[in-house]
Scaffold this motif. Structure first.
Motif, PDB file in Angstrom:
ATOM      1  N   LEU A  19       0.822  -1.133   0.175  1.00 16.70           N
ATOM      2  CA  LEU A  19      -0.122   0.153  -0.104  1.00 16.70           C
ATOM      3  C   LEU A  19       0.769   1.290  -0.050  1.00 16.70           C
ATOM      4  O   LEU A  19       0.642   2.322  -0.599  1.00 16.70           O
ATOM      5  CB  LEU A  19      -0.918   0.125   1.157  1.00 16.70           C
ATOM      6  N   LEU A  20       2.046   1.175   0.824  1.00 13.59           N
ATOM      7  CA  LEU A  20       2.778   2.276   1.013  1.00 13.59           C
ATOM      8  C   LEU A  20       3.549   2.549  -0.439  1.00 13.59           C
ATOM      9  O   LEU A  20       3.701   3.898  -1.011  1.00 13.59           O
ATOM     10  CB  LEU A  20       3.742   2.259   1.852  1.00 13.59           C
ATOM     11  N   ALA A  21       3.790   1.442  -1.152  1.00 11.21           N
ATOM     12  CA  ALA A  21       4.500   1.651  -2.204  1.00 11.21           C
ATOM     13  C   ALA A  21       3.558   2.045  -3.506  1.00 11.21           C
ATOM     14  O   ALA A  21       4.036   2.955  -4.271  1.00 11.21           O
ATOM     15  CB  ALA A  21       4.991   0.212  -2.843  1.00 11.21           C
ATOM     16  N   ILE A  22       2.119   1.825  -3.276  1.00  9.94           N
ATOM     17  CA  ILE A  22       1.407   2.285  -4.287  1.00  9.94           C
ATOM     18  C   ILE A  22       1.278   3.776  -3.968  1.00  9.94           C
ATOM     19  O   ILE A  22       1.055   4.682  -5.082  1.00  9.94           O
ATOM     20  CB  ILE A  22       0.044   1.668  -4.194  1.00  9.94           C
ATOM     21  N   VAL A  23       1.190   4.409  -2.752  1.00 10.19           N
ATOM     22  CA  VAL A  23       0.828   5.813  -2.534  1.00 10.19           C
ATOM     23  C   VAL A  23       2.251   6.580  -3.014  1.00 10.19           C
ATOM     24  O   VAL A  23       1.977   7.522  -3.500  1.00 10.19           O
ATOM     25  CB  VAL A  23       0.772   5.797  -0.904  1.00 10.19           C
ATOM     26  N   VAL A  24       3.513   5.993  -2.653  1.00 11.66           N
ATOM     27  CA  VAL A  24       4.668   6.619  -3.235  1.00 11.66           C
ATOM     28  C   VAL A  24       4.667   6.852  -4.668  1.00 11.66           C
ATOM     29  O   VAL A  24       4.869   7.791  -5.331  1.00 11.66           O
ATOM     30  CB  VAL A  24       5.861   5.901  -2.629  1.00 11.66           C
ATOM     31  N   LEU A  25       4.109   5.884  -5.253  1.00 15.54           N
ATOM     32  CA  LEU A  25       4.440   5.601  -6.847  1.00 15.54           C
ATOM     33  C   LEU A  25       3.173   6.752  -7.376  1.00 15.54           C
ATOM     34  O   LEU A  25       3.531   7.588  -8.514  1.00 15.54           O
ATOM     35  CB  LEU A  25       3.693   4.241  -7.289  1.00 15.54           C
ATOM     36  N   VAL A  26       1.974   6.692  -6.807  1.00 18.08           N
ATOM     37  CA  VAL A  26       1.077   7.888  -7.072  1.00 18.08           C
ATOM     38  C   VAL A  26       1.575   9.313  -6.853  1.00 18.08           C
ATOM     39  O   VAL A  26       1.617  10.201  -7.746  1.00 18.08           O
ATOM     40  CB  VAL A  26      -0.427   7.761  -6.339  1.00 18.08           C
ATOM     41  N   LEU A  27       2.290   9.324  -5.666  1.00 16.76           N
ATOM     42  CA  LEU A  27       2.813  10.766  -5.261  1.00 16.76           C
ATOM     43  C   LEU A  27       4.106  11.205  -6.325  1.00 16.76           C
ATOM     44  O   LEU A  27       4.010  12.237  -7.024  1.00 16.76           O
ATOM     45  CB  LEU A  27       3.324  10.939  -4.084  1.00 16.76           C
ATOM     46  N   LEU A  28       4.771  10.153  -6.812  1.00 14.62           N
ATOM     47  CA  LEU A  28       5.946  10.350  -7.571  1.00 14.62           C
ATOM     48  C   LEU A  28       5.352  10.953  -9.078  1.00 14.62           C
ATOM     49  O   LEU A  28       5.803  11.728  -9.705  1.00 14.62           O
ATOM     50  CB  LEU A  28       6.707   9.332  -7.808  1.00 14.62           C
ATOM     51  N   ILE A  29       4.181  10.086  -9.721  1.00 13.29           N
ATOM     52  CA  ILE A  29       3.543  10.477 -10.720  1.00 13.29           C
ATOM     53  C   ILE A  29       3.017  11.833 -10.813  1.00 13.29           C
ATOM     54  O   ILE A  29       3.204  12.727 -11.674  1.00 13.29           O
ATOM     55  CB  ILE A  29       2.503   9.582 -11.201  1.00 13.29           C
ATOM     56  N   MET A  30       2.214  12.122  -9.597  1.00 13.22           N
ATOM     57  CA  MET A  30       1.869  13.715  -9.313  1.00 13.22           C
ATOM     58  C   MET A  30       3.007  14.610  -9.421  1.00 13.22           C
ATOM     59  O   MET A  30       2.629  15.920 -10.273  1.00 13.22           O
ATOM     60  CB  MET A  30       0.959  13.720  -8.317  1.00 13.22           C
ATOM     61  N   PHE A  31       3.905  14.504  -8.650  1.00 13.86           N
ATOM     62  CA  PHE A  31       4.891  15.422  -8.508  1.00 13.86           C
ATOM     63  C   PHE A  31       5.909  15.745  -9.785  1.00 13.86           C
ATOM     64  O   PHE A  31       6.911  16.622 -10.056  1.00 13.86           O
ATOM     65  CB  PHE A  31       5.478  15.420  -7.252  1.00 13.86           C
TER      66      PHE A  31
END
Length: 332
Positions: A19-31
Motif C-alpha cells: 500500500l505504501l509503495a502504491i502511495v509513493v508511486l502515485v505521489l511520484l507521478i503527481m509531482f
C-alpha cells in the motif's frame, strides 16, 4: 488456513508495504509533472537572463533621447518663469566706486523731494542705511554691485511708503556686509590721514578678491533684508502693505511691530484717552443741554479709532532672481 495463521505478521506487513509503495508511486507521478514544469520555467528564465546580458547597457538610446527632450522642456519652462518674474527687477549697471557717492546723493535728493511734495517728514540726518558713505567715503570696488542693489531696493521701498501717505520716515537699516578694517589698519590709516591732506580720498586696503554674497540659493536668487521705522495712519499703513505685496519686484514683509501713537512717550493709551475725554474748558454743565457745536466737539473727542498714527517697525525681504546667470551658462 494454517499458512495464513503461521505467517499472519508477514502477510500484514507485506500488505502495508504494498500500500505504501502504491502511495509513493502515485505521489511520484503527481509531482513529476510539477517538477517538469519548474524545470521548464527555470530553463526559460535562464534563457531570458542570457538574452538580457547580451543586450546593450541600459539606458537605451530611446530612453536617453526622451530624457534629453524632457530636460530641455523643463529648462525652457524654468527660463520663461524666471524671465517673467524678474522682468521688473532693476538692472545693476557696472559702476566705478568713485561714482557711488554721487549715485547715493541723487537717490537721497529724489526721495527727499518726493517726501516734501507728499508732506512726509524725513530727518535731516537720515541717510537711508548708508551713513558710512555720507561723508564721501568710497566703498571697495568689489562691494559696489551689492551696494547698488541695496540702494535700488531702499529707493523702491521708500518710494512706496512715501506714495502711500505715511507721516514720517524715521529710520532705514540694511544688511551691512562691508568688511571692517583691522585695528592695526585703522591706526595706520588714522596716522596717515593726520599726515595727508584733508581732502585726500580714502585708500582701498582690503585684499579679498570677492565680496560677501547675500543670503539665498546660489544661481537662483538672493535676498536682502531691510528694517524701516515710520509713523503712519492706519489707512496709510494698509496701503503701503498692499502696494508692497502687489509690487512687481519680489518683496515680502517678514515682520511688523505696531505701536499706537497714544501709547508712546511713557504714557499709557488709557491715560491719553481719558485726558481726551475730559470736558473741554467752557463747555456747559452736564445738566444743561449742549448746543450743536458742543455736541460736535464731544463727538470728535470720542472718535479715536483709526485716527491715531501708528509707529511701525517693518522688516522687508527683497528677492532678486539670478536669471542672467542662467543665460550666461547657456551661452557658454
Amino acid at each position: 488456513m494454517t499458512f495464513f495463521k503461521k505467517y499472519m505478521a508477514l502477510v500484514v506487513g507485506g500488505g502495508i508495504a504494498l500500500l505504501l509503495a502504491i502511495v509513493v508511486l502515485v505521489l511520484l507521478i503527481m509531482f513529476s509533472g510539477g517538477y517538469a514544469q519548474i524545470q521548464d520555467d527555470l530553463a526559460a528564465n535562464q534563457r531570458e537572463l542570457e538574452r538580457l546580458t547580451r543586450l546593450a547597457t541600459f539606458p537605451s538610446v530611446e530612453n536617453v533621447d526622451r530624457l534629453t527632450s524632457n530636460l530641455e522642456e523643463l529648462e525652457e519652462f524654468r527660463d520663461e518663469l524666471l524671465l517673467t518674474i524678474s522682468a521688473n527687477q532693476p538692472l545693476i549697471p557696472e559702476m566705478e566706486r568713485v561714482a557711488f557717492p554721487p549715485e547715493l546723493e541723487r537717490t537721497w535728493q529724489r526721495l527727499r523731494s518726493m517726501a516734501a511734495e507728499n508732506e512726509v517728514v524725513i530727518p535731516a540726518d537720515l541717510r537711508f542705511g548708508f551713513e558710512r558713505y555720507a561723508a564721501g567715503n568710497l566703498p571697495l570696488q568689489i562691494h559696489v554691485p551689492r551696494l547698488l542693489s541695496q540702494l535700488y531696493s531702499v529707493d523702491r521701498i521708500g518710494e512706496i511708503l512715501i506714495d502711500s501717505g505715511i507721516a514720517e520716515l524715521r529710520s532705514v537699516e540694511r544688511d551691512v556686509f562691508e568688511e571692517q578694517r583691522a585695528p592695526v589698519e585703522r591706526e595706520a590709516t588714522a596716522a596717515g590721514r593726520r599726515r595727508a591732506p584733508a581732502e585726500q580720498a580714502p585708500v582701498e586696503t582690503a585684499t579679498r578678491s570677492t565680496a560677501p554674497e547675500p543670503e539665498g540659493v546660489e544661481g537662483l536668487y538672493t535676498r536682502e533684508r531691510f528694517t524701516l521705522t515710520f509713523l503712519a495712519t492706519e489707512q496709510a499703513l494698509f496701503q503701503a502693505l498692499n502696494r508692497i505685496s502687489d509690487d512687481p519686484v519680489l518683496m515680502i514683509v517678514r515682520n511688523l511691530e505696531l505701536r499706537n501713537e497714544m501709547g508712546l512717550g511713557g504714557v499709557s493709551a488709557a491715560a491719553r484717552l481719558s485726558s481726551r475725554l475730559q470736558p473741554r474748558e467752557g463747555m456747559r454743565p452736564a445738566e444743561t443741554r449742549p448746543d450743536d457745536a458742543s455736541r460736535s466737539a464731544m463727538r470728535e473727542d470720542r472718535v479715536v479709532a483709526g485716527r491715531e498714527r501708528i509707529q511701525t517697525r517693518m522688516v522687508v525681504d527683497v528677492y532678486r532672481l539670478d536669471f542672467q546667470h542662467h543665460e550666461e551658462e547657456e551661452i557658454e
